[in-house]
Design an enzyme around this catalytic site. Structure first.
Site, mmCIF file in Angstrom:
data_model
loop_
_atom_site.group_PDB
_atom_site.id
_atom_site.type_symbol
_atom_site.label_atom_id
_atom_site.label_comp_id
_atom_site.label_asym_id
_atom_site.label_seq_id
_atom_site.Cartn_x
_atom_site.Cartn_y
_atom_site.Cartn_z
ATOM 1 N N CYS A 1 59.779 -20.555 -13.768
ATOM 2 C CA CYS A 1 58.866 -21.183 -14.845
ATOM 3 C C CYS A 1 59.017 -22.559 -14.331
ATOM 4 C CB CYS A 1 59.250 -20.894 -16.153
ATOM 5 S SG CYS A 1 58.298 -21.881 -17.311
ATOM 6 N N ASP B 1 60.834 -15.735 -13.762
ATOM 7 C CA ASP B 1 59.641 -14.814 -13.719
ATOM 8 C C ASP B 1 59.686 -13.711 -12.687
ATOM 9 O OD1 ASP B 1 58.570 -16.186 -15.950
ATOM 10 O OD2 ASP B 1 57.445 -17.607 -14.453
#
Length: 154
Positions: A52, A59
């Protein structure tokens, strides 16, 4: 790799470190042995990771890349290293997904390409990103990407 058409490959058959970023990654290609034929090539990367850009938290995504080649095929080790280079790269889901598609288009000039980025939830919301370019040639069989929509515990 004795054939001269593969002589320019720099990663296949070599010890190759994971690139530090997508910009540093080298996506290699090889000649399509059947450029007169329309057919589908599929790569599945079920353990894709990036960061992120705001929090630095990881992620995770399941990527499915489908393409109908023209003159070039992507060399699979270089694709694996390119996808792995996102591991320490900060970008939103949409940017990662579309950047992958655009890099493949720039490198291969396929007849058709589709990228499905099936992102796992962060903040309680899964985000799926789909990118497509070109027109699917008539008669090419394109199976479903096989990734069910996220259901959580529902």
């Amino acid at each position: 790799m004795s054939e001269s058409i593969y002589a320019g490959l720099t990663q296949l058959g070599q010890k190759t470190e994971l690139p530090t970023s997508p910009e540093a990654a080298v996506l290699e290609r090889v000649p399509n042995p059947h450029p007169d034929q329309n057919y589908l090539v599929r790569f599945t990367a079920p353990e894709f990771t990036s960061l992120c850009p705001m929090t630095g938290q990881p992620d995770f995504a399941h990527f499915v890349i489908d393409y109908v080649p023209d003159q070039w095929l992507v060399e699979s080790k270089s694709l694996k290293l390119y996808l792995g280079s996102f591991r320490n790269h900060g970008a939103f889901h949409e940017a990662c997904s579309v950047d992958i598609g655009k890099k493949l288009i720039d490198n291969l000039q396929p007849r058709w390409l589709r990228v499905g980025g099936y992102w796992y939830p962060r903040g309680g919301i899964p985000i799926d990103v789909f990118f497509q370019a070109g027109t699917l040639p008539e008669g090419v069989w394109v199976p479903d990407q096989g990734v069910p929509p996220y259901r959580g515990r529902g």
